[in-house]
Design an enzyme around this catalytic site. Structure first.
Site, short mmCIF file in Angstrom:
data_model
loop_
_atom_site.label_atom_id
_atom_site.label_comp_id
_atom_site.label_asym_id
_atom_site.label_seq_id
_atom_site.Cartn_x
_atom_site.Cartn_y
_atom_site.Cartn_z
N ASN A 83 43.36 39.69 32.86
CA ASN A 83 43.00 38.44 32.15
C ASN A 83 41.71 38.57 31.34
O ASN A 83 41.63 38.02 30.24
CB ASN A 83 42.97 37.25 33.11
N GLU A 106 38.03 39.97 44.84
CA GLU A 106 37.91 38.75 44.01
C GLU A 106 39.32 38.35 43.64
O GLU A 106 39.97 39.00 42.82
CB GLU A 106 37.10 39.06 42.74
N GLY A 117 42.73 35.20 43.60
CA GLY A 117 43.18 34.05 42.83
C GLY A 117 42.57 32.73 43.28
O GLY A 117 41.89 32.66 44.31
N CYS A 176 40.68 33.08 36.74
CA CYS A 176 40.74 32.84 38.19
C CYS A 176 40.14 31.49 38.53
O CYS A 176 40.65 30.76 39.35
CB CYS A 176 40.01 33.96 38.92
N GLU A 229 30.55 39.08 44.41
CA GLU A 229 30.00 39.99 43.40
C GLU A 229 28.92 39.21 42.65
O GLU A 229 28.82 37.99 42.76
CB GLU A 229 31.09 40.47 42.44
P1 NAD Z 1 47.42 42.02 40.29
O1 NAD Z 1 47.01 41.85 41.71
O2 NAD Z 1 48.86 42.05 39.96
O3 NAD Z 1 46.82 43.38 39.68
C1 NAD Z 1 45.43 43.66 39.68
C2 NAD Z 1 45.22 45.16 39.67
O4 NAD Z 1 45.68 45.71 40.89
C3 NAD Z 1 45.96 45.90 38.56
O5 NAD Z 1 45.10 46.90 38.04
C4 NAD Z 1 47.14 46.51 39.30
O6 NAD Z 1 47.65 47.68 38.69
C5 NAD Z 1 46.51 46.84 40.64
N1 NAD Z 1 47.45 46.99 41.76
C6 NAD Z 1 48.72 46.51 41.87
N2 NAD Z 1 49.25 46.84 43.07
C7 NAD Z 1 48.28 47.52 43.74
C8 NAD Z 1 48.20 48.07 45.06
N3 NAD Z 1 49.22 48.02 45.91
N4 NAD Z 1 47.03 48.65 45.43
C9 NAD Z 1 45.97 48.68 44.59
N5 NAD Z 1 45.99 48.18 43.32
C10 NAD Z 1 47.14 47.60 42.92
O7 NAD Z 1 46.65 40.86 39.50
P2 NAD Z 1 46.78 40.50 37.96
O8 NAD Z 1 48.08 39.80 37.75
O9 NAD Z 1 46.41 41.68 37.13
O10 NAD Z 1 45.57 39.45 37.78
C11 NAD Z 1 45.72 38.08 37.89
C12 NAD Z 1 45.16 37.61 39.23
O11 NAD Z 1 43.79 38.01 39.33
C13 NAD Z 1 45.14 36.10 39.36
O12 NAD Z 1 45.56 35.74 40.67
C14 NAD Z 1 43.68 35.74 39.16
O13 NAD Z 1 43.29 34.54 39.75
C15 NAD Z 1 43.00 36.91 39.78
N6 NAD Z 1 41.62 37.04 39.30
C16 NAD Z 1 40.59 36.81 40.15
C17 NAD Z 1 39.28 36.87 39.70
C18 NAD Z 1 38.11 36.59 40.60
O14 NAD Z 1 36.99 36.94 40.24
N7 NAD Z 1 38.31 35.97 41.75
C19 NAD Z 1 39.04 37.18 38.36
C20 NAD Z 1 40.11 37.42 37.52
C21 NAD Z 1 41.41 37.36 38.00
#
Ligand code: NAD
Length: 483
Positions: free
Chosen positions: A158, A254, A256, A288, A463
């Site tokens: 994102n 960090e 959702g 997020c 963080e």
């Molecule tokens: P995601 O969990 O699908 O993927 C995030 C990352 O994890 C990607 O690089 C992906 O390739 C990797 N990944 C996937 N499977 C994995 C595994 N088994 N082991 C290790 N890594 C793995 O998330 P997304 O769809 O890319 O991002 C959107 C989500 O992120 C939303 O839920 C959003 O709220 C959250 N988010 C949180 C914050 C925060 O600071 N709290 C900030 C931004 C986004």
């Protein structure tokens, strides 16, 4: 390989054709396609890291660690500042690639790149000096902070650059070396940054590997990685935690959110409407800590919704490269399908009332109108899950206690906000909300010197700020008797 626009064969994007391993660009044989969400078609290939690439990056990071850890904070700060300056200076050049792979409007892509550099400097300006806990007749006790070793940073799509560069700055400033993995949906600008900054740091201090979810899983299981800093979904965060347990890696998660905002009856409704529209729809709602549920006091419901709808219906939606857009497409196909399903389900509920938007835009690309829907309750997935898109449910409440109870009735606990002109009242409500950050009369500010993270299933640890950056360090107590 497949066709691009029916004319050319897919190629690696300029400057984004290689991983960064041990200070050198490394192009693998395999590649995967990167989609332009404004068209839904692939426009470039991305190198796909193998296990051997990961092993090489870990070896390079481990070799670089002692020298990097031995440097002073001042030394590392200066190098991070050089890195930050180079990224900020390249914002205009890199923004079109970021917009192409992400979809966000060009001005917002430029902003993300420039702000990333700014945050890197803020993070590496934090005072992390060791402390004397006591020095008295019982002896002297010091708290000394050591780097952990090699950090694995796993980023989402994102804010591909900002979220990754926060991790780079925190890990490197504290003396760790790093392996960064961008999301497979948005890897290219991160690889281009690797090319851009490769000569600034000692080889092996910063390594960048692009790859799919498997690469992330290999990182969390790798014995040569000491900490995982992960930003992404709750579901993946749980997998990261489970996998990291085998080697007792340090982890920061960090995750959702499903942030609720409470508009009290004494709120400044113009301020609240502008803030809710901005927080809920910036980056196409894919933040997020975006407002994902609105609770408004019944006496001011109609007045507030009138103002909110005016703001939201004025947002311009279209390809990020077109200029003048407020919102681009949803970033990727699976997320587009998810948001469409939330929308269709909500629209089918008896009593659902679309106040603005409600349409999936015809034609190519993953575009959905900015939408506000009333008449739903907490049993509806759009309300109780994380929609992560431009579809906002609005609900009303009769009493503050009821609003707090409904806002807290969630497995998420990332952020929340309260709108009120009465400071005492707003602080009292804020104190009852189970969220890592509660904003009063604003929502979603991201400041690098302020700790950030989630309660409940929205995260683990923090963080940013001194409290957050300490998670990239290990505490050592040094104790000696008097004299
Ligand atoms: P995601 O969990 O699908 O993927 C995030 C990352 O994890 C990607 O690089 C992906 O390739 C990797 N990944 C996937 N499977 C994995 C595994 N088994 N082991 C290790 N890594 C793995 O998330 P997304 O769809 O890319 O991002 C959107 C989500 O992120 C939303 O839920 C959003 O709220 C959250 N988010 C949180 C914050 C925060 O600071 N709290 C900030 C931004 C986004």
């Amino acid at each position: 390989m497949s066709e691009v626009d029916g004319l050319n064969r897919l190629q690696f994007a300029d400057g984004a054709d290689a991983h960064l391993i041990g200070g050198r660009p490394v192009t693998g044989n395999a590649g995967f396609e990167v989609i332009d969400p404004a068209t839904g078609r692939a426009f470039a290939l991305c190198p796909d890291a193998s296990r051997a690439d990961l092993d090489a990056a870990v070896a390079a990071a481990r070799a670089a660690f002692p020298g990097w850890a031995a440097r002073t904070y001042e030394d590392r700060r200066a190098l991070i500042a050089a890195l930050a300056d180079r990224i900020s200076a390249a914002a205009d050049d890199l923004a079109p690639l970021l917009t192409r792979e992400h979809g966000k409007p060009l001005a917002q892509a430029r902003m993300e790149l420039a702000v990333s550099g700014h945050h890197m400097k803020q993070l590496s300006a934090l005072d992390l000096a060791d402390e004397v806990l006591r020095d008295d007749e019982r002896g002297k006790v010091e708290l000394r902070w050591h780097p952990l070793g090699v950090v694995g940073a796993i980023a989402p799509w994102n804010f591909p650059i900002a979220l990754a560069m926060h991790k780079v700055a925190q890990a490197l400033y504290t003396g760790n070396t790093l392996i960064l993995k961008p999301s497979p949906y948005t890897p290219l600008t991160t690889l281009a940054i690797g090319r851009l900054v490769a000569d600034l740091l000692p080889p092996g201090v910063l390594n960048i590997l692009a790859g799919g979810n498997d690469l992330g899983a290999w990182m969390t299981a790798h014995e040569g990685i000491d900490k995982i800093s992960f930003t992404g979904s709750v579901a993946t965060g749980k997998k990261v935690m489970a996998s990291a347990a085998a080697t007792l890696k340090r982890i920061t998660l960090e995750l959702g959110g499903n942030d609720a905002t409470l508009v009290l009856e004494d709120a400044d409704l113009d301020l609240a409407a502008a803030g809710v529209a901005r927080s809920g729809f910036y980056n196409c709602g894919q933040i997020c800590m975006a407002i994902k549920r609105v609770y408004v006091a019944e006496p001011v419901r109609d007045a507030f919704l009138g103002k909110l709808v005016e703001k939201v219906s004025a947002l311009k939606v279209g390809p990020g490269s077109a200029g003048g857009m407020d919102m681009g497409p949803i970033q990727n196909g699976p997320q587009y399908e998810k948001v469409k399903a939330y929308l269709a389900d909500a629209l089918a509920r008896p009593g659902a009332q679309v106040l603005t938007g409600g349409q999936v835009l015809p034609g190519e690309g993953y575009f959905i109108e900015p939408t506000v829907i009333a008449g739903l309750d907490e049993t509806v997935p759009l309300v109780c899950e994380e929609q992560f898109g431009p579809v906002m449910p609005v609900l009303s409440f009769a009493s503050e206690d009821e609003a707090v109870q409904r806002a807290n009735d969630s497995r998420f606990g990332l952020g929340a906000s309260v709108w009120s002109t009465d400071e005492t009242r707003a602080r009292a409500v804020a104190g009852q909300l189970m969220a890592g950050t509660v904003w009063i009369n604003r929502h979603g500010l991201n400041e690098s010197d302020v700790p950030f993270g989630g309660m409940k299933e929205s995260g683990y640890g923090r963080e940013h700020g001194v409290l957050g950056i300490r998670a990239y360090q290990e505490l050592q107590v040094v104790s000696r008797p008097v004299g």
